[in-house]
Design a protein around this motif. Sequence first.
Motif, PDB file in Angstrom:
ATOM      1  N   ILE A 140       1.028  -1.022   0.078  1.00  0.00           N
ATOM      2  CA  ILE A 140      -0.033   0.045   0.089  1.00  0.00           C
ATOM      3  C   ILE A 140       0.919   1.088  -0.021  1.00  0.00           C
ATOM      4  O   ILE A 140       1.707   1.447   1.032  1.00  0.00           O
ATOM      5  CB  ILE A 140      -0.838   0.234   1.143  1.00  0.00           C
ATOM      6  CG1 ILE A 140      -1.718  -1.309   1.142  1.00  0.00           C
ATOM      7  CG2 ILE A 140      -1.847   1.276   1.417  1.00  0.00           C
ATOM      8  CD1 ILE A 140      -2.736  -1.564   2.575  1.00  0.00           C
ATOM      9  N   GLN A 141       0.799   2.018  -1.080  1.00  0.00           N
ATOM     10  CA  GLN A 141       1.780   3.016  -1.287  1.00  0.00           C
ATOM     11  C   GLN A 141       1.339   4.404  -1.648  1.00  0.00           C
ATOM     12  O   GLN A 141       0.311   4.225  -2.743  1.00  0.00           O
ATOM     13  CB  GLN A 141       3.030   2.502  -2.012  1.00  0.00           C
ATOM     14  CG  GLN A 141       4.043   3.599  -2.341  1.00  0.00           C
ATOM     15  CD  GLN A 141       5.241   2.775  -3.161  1.00  0.00           C
ATOM     16  OE1 GLN A 141       5.179   1.802  -3.565  1.00  0.00           O
ATOM     17  NE2 GLN A 141       6.412   3.630  -3.463  1.00  0.00           N
ATOM     18  N   ASP A 142       1.829   5.484  -1.285  1.00  0.00           N
ATOM     19  CA  ASP A 142       1.313   6.630  -1.974  1.00  0.00           C
ATOM     20  C   ASP A 142      -0.240   7.083  -1.942  1.00  0.00           C
ATOM     21  O   ASP A 142      -0.859   7.434  -2.920  1.00  0.00           O
ATOM     22  CB  ASP A 142       1.810   6.772  -3.569  1.00  0.00           C
ATOM     23  CG  ASP A 142       3.197   6.620  -3.669  1.00  0.00           C
ATOM     24  OD1 ASP A 142       3.791   7.134  -2.613  1.00  0.00           O
ATOM     25  OD2 ASP A 142       3.762   6.365  -4.736  1.00  0.00           O
ATOM     26  N   TYR A 143      -0.801   6.799  -0.570  1.00  0.00           N
ATOM     27  CA  TYR A 143      -2.043   7.317  -0.207  1.00  0.00           C
ATOM     28  C   TYR A 143      -1.931   8.473   0.694  1.00  0.00           C
ATOM     29  O   TYR A 143      -2.225   8.345   1.850  1.00  0.00           O
ATOM     30  CB  TYR A 143      -3.020   6.170   0.249  1.00  0.00           C
ATOM     31  CG  TYR A 143      -3.459   5.204  -0.887  1.00  0.00           C
ATOM     32  CD1 TYR A 143      -4.538   5.155  -1.580  1.00  0.00           C
ATOM     33  CD2 TYR A 143      -2.431   4.038  -1.109  1.00  0.00           C
ATOM     34  CE1 TYR A 143      -5.029   4.116  -2.195  1.00  0.00           C
ATOM     35  CE2 TYR A 143      -2.707   3.173  -2.010  1.00  0.00           C
ATOM     36  CZ  TYR A 143      -4.087   3.335  -2.482  1.00  0.00           C
ATOM     37  OH  TYR A 143      -4.458   2.220  -3.651  1.00  0.00           O
ATOM     38  N   PRO A 144      -2.067   9.680   0.180  1.00  0.00           N
ATOM     39  CA  PRO A 144      -1.776  11.073   0.979  1.00  0.00           C
ATOM     40  C   PRO A 144      -2.962  11.205   1.960  1.00  0.00           C
ATOM     41  O   PRO A 144      -2.475  11.890   2.933  1.00  0.00           O
ATOM     42  CB  PRO A 144      -1.530  11.955   0.008  1.00  0.00           C
ATOM     43  CG  PRO A 144      -2.269  11.393  -1.233  1.00  0.00           C
ATOM     44  CD  PRO A 144      -2.046  10.054  -1.386  1.00  0.00           C
ATOM     45  N   GLN A 145      -4.120  11.103   1.768  1.00  0.00           N
ATOM     46  CA  GLN A 145      -5.250  11.137   2.667  1.00  0.00           C
ATOM     47  C   GLN A 145      -5.444   9.824   3.530  1.00  0.00           C
ATOM     48  O   GLN A 145      -6.471   9.939   4.175  1.00  0.00           O
ATOM     49  CB  GLN A 145      -6.429  11.384   1.732  1.00  0.00           C
ATOM     50  CG  GLN A 145      -6.219  12.734   1.125  1.00  0.00           C
ATOM     51  CD  GLN A 145      -5.603  13.877   1.550  1.00  0.00           C
ATOM     52  OE1 GLN A 145      -6.125  14.200   2.741  1.00  0.00           O
ATOM     53  NE2 GLN A 145      -4.820  14.802   0.849  1.00  0.00           N
ATOM     54  N   LEU A 146      -4.816   8.862   3.306  1.00  0.00           N
ATOM     55  CA  LEU A 146      -5.387   7.482   3.987  1.00  0.00           C
ATOM     56  C   LEU A 146      -5.087   7.814   5.619  1.00  0.00           C
ATOM     57  O   LEU A 146      -4.109   8.076   5.895  1.00  0.00           O
ATOM     58  CB  LEU A 146      -4.466   6.360   3.448  1.00  0.00           C
ATOM     59  CG  LEU A 146      -4.933   5.019   3.887  1.00  0.00           C
ATOM     60  CD1 LEU A 146      -6.478   4.629   3.378  1.00  0.00           C
ATOM     61  CD2 LEU A 146      -3.933   4.142   3.489  1.00  0.00           C
ATOM     62  N   THR A 147      -6.116   7.439   6.287  1.00  0.00           N
ATOM     63  CA  THR A 147      -6.027   7.394   7.624  1.00  0.00           C
ATOM     64  C   THR A 147      -6.193   6.060   8.496  1.00  0.00           C
ATOM     65  O   THR A 147      -5.777   5.709   9.608  1.00  0.00           O
ATOM     66  CB  THR A 147      -6.944   8.407   8.383  1.00  0.00           C
ATOM     67  OG1 THR A 147      -8.357   7.936   7.884  1.00  0.00           O
ATOM     68  CG2 THR A 147      -6.794   9.965   7.876  1.00  0.00           C
ATOM     69  N   ALA A 148      -6.769   5.269   7.701  1.00  0.00           N
ATOM     70  CA  ALA A 148      -6.930   3.850   8.082  1.00  0.00           C
ATOM     71  C   ALA A 148      -7.017   2.746   7.098  1.00  0.00           C
ATOM     72  O   ALA A 148      -7.288   2.672   6.224  1.00  0.00           O
ATOM     73  CB  ALA A 148      -8.453   3.702   8.970  1.00  0.00           C
ATOM     74  N   ILE A 149      -6.423   1.604   7.684  1.00  0.00           N
ATOM     75  CA  ILE A 149      -6.522   0.295   7.112  1.00  0.00           C
ATOM     76  C   ILE A 149      -6.944  -0.910   7.840  1.00  0.00           C
ATOM     77  O   ILE A 149      -6.679  -0.832   8.959  1.00  0.00           O
ATOM     78  CB  ILE A 149      -4.782   0.103   6.706  1.00  0.00           C
ATOM     79  CG1 ILE A 149      -4.420   0.861   5.675  1.00  0.00           C
ATOM     80  CG2 ILE A 149      -5.004  -1.394   6.012  1.00  0.00           C
ATOM     81  CD1 ILE A 149      -2.736   0.666   5.528  1.00  0.00           C
ATOM     82  N   TYR A 150      -8.164  -1.351   7.307  1.00  0.00           N
ATOM     83  CA  TYR A 150      -8.909  -2.432   7.935  1.00  0.00           C
ATOM     84  C   TYR A 150      -8.901  -3.750   7.144  1.00  0.00           C
ATOM     85  O   TYR A 150      -9.972  -3.944   6.316  1.00  0.00           O
ATOM     86  CB  TYR A 150     -10.387  -1.851   8.462  1.00  0.00           C
ATOM     87  CG  TYR A 150     -11.122  -2.719   9.451  1.00  0.00           C
ATOM     88  CD1 TYR A 150     -11.016  -2.534  10.886  1.00  0.00           C
ATOM     89  CD2 TYR A 150     -11.915  -3.551   8.963  1.00  0.00           C
ATOM     90  CE1 TYR A 150     -11.529  -3.426  11.498  1.00  0.00           C
ATOM     91  CE2 TYR A 150     -12.609  -4.685   9.596  1.00  0.00           C
ATOM     92  CZ  TYR A 150     -12.318  -4.243  11.137  1.00  0.00           C
ATOM     93  OH  TYR A 150     -13.132  -5.317  12.009  1.00  0.00           O
TER      94      TYR A 150
END
Length: 201
Positions: free
Chosen positions: A41-51
Amino acid sequence: MNKINAQEYLEKNFADKNIDRISLSPFADAEKGKIMGELIIQDYPQLTAIYLTYQELTALTIINCPNLKSINVRSNQLTKLEIQGDNITELIAGHNELSELDLTNCPKISRLIVCDKPLLSKLEGLNLSNVKDINIINTLINLAQDYEALKVSKEEALKAVKTLKEAAEEKGFTLTQSIQNSIQAEEAIQRLLKKTEKDYR
């Protein structure tokens, strides 16, 4: 149940790099099957959560997701977990097959749940001074040495504070800010030095 290549699933369903959450429910999305294999998982500037729980991931690498705060990958088959993020505060990764975990690049972790990993024997880079909730039950991890190092660090910080206060009293200064750790002590010392330098000009 269908088995889906994890990387292909990500690229197909989460192509928008501006999303704030990557999630796959083992219940609501059961008809889609389980994702499996290695995932980057790479280059997601707005990502706050991974579930991504109850899947069949064997490796997960997270790169350049600066706003990421929470990761939950409980109940996978992970033997490799590489994460980095200055804002990550929560990692839930119990019931996997990790033998080691390096959190050096996650300095703000405050909640760490890595229980039920009988092979997990090495935990590096965890900043115990930030941890408020930790579960390492049924692992081979021993935090006693890290705890002793933390105690030493706190003792050194207290010595620095004492020295700072004595120096301030000699110069006739009053410290109005509570100093609780070595970082705050260092900042206070820098302020004191700047003020002293200004007074001598």
